[in-house]
Design an enzyme around this catalytic site. Structure first.
Site, PDB file in Angstrom:
ATOM      1  CE  LYS A  60      -4.094   1.931   2.560  1.00  0.00           C
ATOM      2  NZ  LYS A  60      -4.859   1.618   3.644  1.00  0.00           N
ATOM      3  CB  SER A 164      -8.229   3.445   2.577  1.00  0.00           C
ATOM      4  OG  SER A 164      -7.380   2.948   3.669  1.00  0.00           O
ATOM      5  CB  SER A 188      -8.486   0.291   5.714  1.00  0.00           C
ATOM      6  OG  SER A 188      -9.024   1.746   6.231  1.00  0.00           O
TER       7      SER A 188
END
Length: 692
Positions: A60, A164, A188
């Site tokens: 990420k 996210s 997330s």
């Protein structure tokens, strides 16, 4: 042109990523996944290169890496390169021996970063749409078979991947990497995994180091991992759970030893078996907004766990209804503090416009560099921390967080190893909590609930119709575990509505969440692995029944008309003859043993409609690839002339049906005044009230 504007133009011109917008940086595919000695050029000792196996790892974009920029999908950090690498990335890159019977013990495995994945800016979002690089999405083919790769040919529109960590989840779902790293603040990692049919795991808070992870909310952020199988997530978790003395939020050796001793003492000497486990079902989670397919999957998971030997127990978490409101006060408050350093002076790209107008040094830089959702949460967090609002919002939210944690501690059999031993006073409990006996309410080993209230929505609907409050509601089932710092994992499970069953459509892959007590990460992974293993067997059997049934029926019709019952002596004689004939034709002993077992099953279940299910149950641990053995089955049927008999499938119906809930999450934000607070802040921003 400012650097921010130039960065936007460069991103639009140089974007060379997949159509799903998964990666921010172009994926590196050099030698990843190749066998030992494949010519990897990574700088390390030559002896290590000869006996190593390299797998792809997606990271990420808020986790620092040495080879790629770390931008948090934000314009203000566009092009930023960290001077050091995150601790979890360094651990993943280390080569460690592989424990496998089929691979040499000298062979080592390591991960290589294949690219940085797209995300919501600074981790703020539930659909991966708040990115400087554009939204992450995928095409969902409702006509595809279950447990198959995602298709990009469906005409129904692009779907949300959750947020996210949507880029990391989609990278795993599309086969771009073996495992992906993400961060979980309020769900997330688990929400994107539920939307993409993958496995997402959030460990206990403090077990994994956050050094090198750009923070959103320090007291909630946890490094998580996403994989297609629970075993992949387990292997990565074992790599990353080392102690890091440079991270103040990471548990030290003494704390881990104390927690491990307390957990071991409470479990005692008895082995942890499925037949001894009690599974809790929170009654507050059966809300009216729960999609029928999600409710069906939840019910199916509970029935399957009951068939595996677990005991299903209803429990009550009365403060769950306030958890979402508390989270969206605490997280923005911490984010407002963490993002204060991005001003173009200390960190971030500086705007080239006249930034000193109005006596403010960096208002223009922050205005251009941050997206709308980030600005909204900065304003929300700043207001809740001001002197006139901190008592009404921030302090109350902290109290609610403690109440949520106490609810979980009261429900679990294991006590929180970091908390002092205490007996809960019955007078302090909510009146809605039902008591099991005079000693108190029921206690369970794990809690099982949905991960998301709905299947993945259409991206167009998210962008056009959903306001911030609607997006926040997607975290209603994931936020409580984050507030309490508990380990939680989501595994895909098939859910089918009555309409889908009638029309024969493929089921949704709903996410089922398993929550455990603090530091009981091994137990959470154990039950998730068992659930996925049993479900995978049932899914493979279902697919096999659909794909191979015509050929199987043809063979049955051809050879099932032979003469009927025989004596036990005849059966043993024919079995010996069969083994002799197969051995003469060169079949290895393993395949002859398989045929011997298959003969027993064929004689009993040959003409039954539930043939595939019963066949799989009787074979047990025998590994059978039906497609590869079909060529041998013709010969088996010829040699076996015993008439098949039908059998009835006596699998129980499991738990009672979950009735449609009467609760509602539509007005939950009003419990802490979050709805009024958002409206007040929006109005204040429109009127130019900067102080507010």
């Amino acid at each position: 042109m400012s650097r921010l504007s130039a960065g936007r133009a460069a991103v639009a011109a140089a974007k060379d990523i997949t159509s799903n917008n998964v990666f921010i940086t172009k994926p590196f595919r050099r030698n990843c996944g190749k066998q030992p000695g494949s010519g990897n050029t990574r700088a390390q000792p030559e002896a290590e290169l000869q006996d190593s196996f390299e797998m792809r790892l997606a990271v990420k974009d808020n986790i620092a890496t040495a080879t790629s920029p770390t931008t948090c999908a934000s314009g203000i950090l566009s092009g930023y390169k960290s001077p050091f690498e995150a601790w979890v990335v360094r651990l993943a890159k280390e080569a460690i021996p592989i424990s496998s019977k089929t691979i040499s013990s000298k062979t080592k495995a390591r991960y290589a970063v294949s690219g940085k994945t797209n995300m919501d800016e600074f981790g703020m979002g539930s659909h991966s749409t708040n990115s400087y690089h554009g939204a992450v999405s995928y095409e969902y083919d409702e006509g595809q078979a279950v447990n198959r790769p995602l298709s990009n040919t469906h005409q129904g529109g692009r779907r949300s991947v959750g947020g996210s960590s949507g880029g990391s989840a989609l990278a795993v779902a599309t086969g771009e990497c073996a495992v992906a790293l993400g961060t979980d603040t309020g769900g997330s990692v688990r929400l994107p995994a539920a939307y993409t049919g993958t496995v997402g795991f959030k460990p206990s808070y403090g077990l994994l180091s956050r050094r090198g992870v750009i923070p959103y909310a320090n007291s909630l952020d946890t490094v998580g991992m996403i994989g297609s199988e629970v075993v992949d997530v387990l292997e990565m978790f074992d790599r990353l759970k080392e102690v890091d003395n440079r991270d103040p939020t990471n548990l030290n050796f003494k704390s881990r030893e104390r927690a491990a001793k307390r957990i071991k003492a409470q479990l005692g000497q008895r082995p942890r078996k499925l037949s001894h486990l009690r599974i809790g079902v929170p009654v507050e989670y059966n809300i009216a907004e729960l999609h029928p397919a999600i409710r069906k999957a939840w019910q199916g998971a509970l029935e399957l766990l009951q068939e595996m030997g677990c005991t299903i127990v209803p429990i009550s978490l009365p403060n769950t209804k306030h958890a979402l409101s508390a989270y969206y006060i605490l997280a923005p408050a911490e984010a407002a503090s963490n993002l204060a350093k991005y001003d173009g002076v200390r960190y971030g790209n500086r705007s080239m416009s006249n930034d000193g107008a109005g006596g403010s040094l960096y208002s223009q830089t922050r205005g251009e560099g941050f997206g709308d959702e980030v600005k909204r949460r900065i304003l929300l967090g700043t207001y809740t921390l001001c002197s006139e609002a901190i008592d009404n919002y921030f302090i109350k939210a902290q109290k609610i967080r403690r109440l949520v944690q106490h609810d979980f501690d009261r429900c679990f059999v294991l006590q929180n190893p970091l908390q002092p031993e205490n007996q809960f006073d019955l007078s302090d409990m909510d009146e809605s909590v039902q008591l099991q006996d005079k000693l108190g309410p029921p206690q369970v080993d794990f809690i099982v609930c949905p991960t998301a209230p709905t299947p993945p929505p259409l991206l167009q609907g998210v962008l056009e119709n959903q306001n911030p409050n609607h997006a926040y509601m997607n975290d209603v089932f994931t936020v409580p575990a984050s507030l309490a710092g508990l380990p939680a994992i989501t595994v895909p499970f098939q859910g089918r509505t009555p309409e889908q069953e009638e029309s024969g459509q493929s089921p949704y892959l709903a996410g089922i969440q398993i929550i455990g007590q603090y530091y009981d990460d091994a137990g959470v992974l154990y039950i998730a692995k068992a659930l996925q293993k049993v479900q995978r067997k049932l899914s493979d059997t279902l697919i096999t029944e659909i794909e191979f049934k015509p050929r199987k029926d043809k063979l049955l019709q051809k050879y099932a008309s032979r003469k009927g019952a025989q004596t036990q002596h005849d059966v043993q004689a024919r079995r010996a003859s069969l083994r002799k004939k197969l051995a003469a034709k060169g079949y290895p002993i393993e395949e002859i043993d398989f045929v011997d077992k298959a003969g027993d099953v064929l004689r009993k279940y040959g003409t039954d409609k539930a043939y595939s299910t019963n066949f799989a149950k009787r074979l047990g641990d025998v590994q059978l690839e039906l497609e590869e053995t079909f060529d041998k089955w013709d010969e088996i049927y010829k040699l076996l002339d015993d008439k098949s008999s039908a059998a009835e499938d006596d699998v129980g119906t499991g738990t009672d049906n979950l009735e449609r809930g009467s609760g509602s999450i539509g007005d939950e934000t009003e419990h802490c005044g979050l709805g009024d607070l958002l409206s007040e802040i929006e109005k204040g921003r429109d009127d130019g009230q900067d102080k507010k």
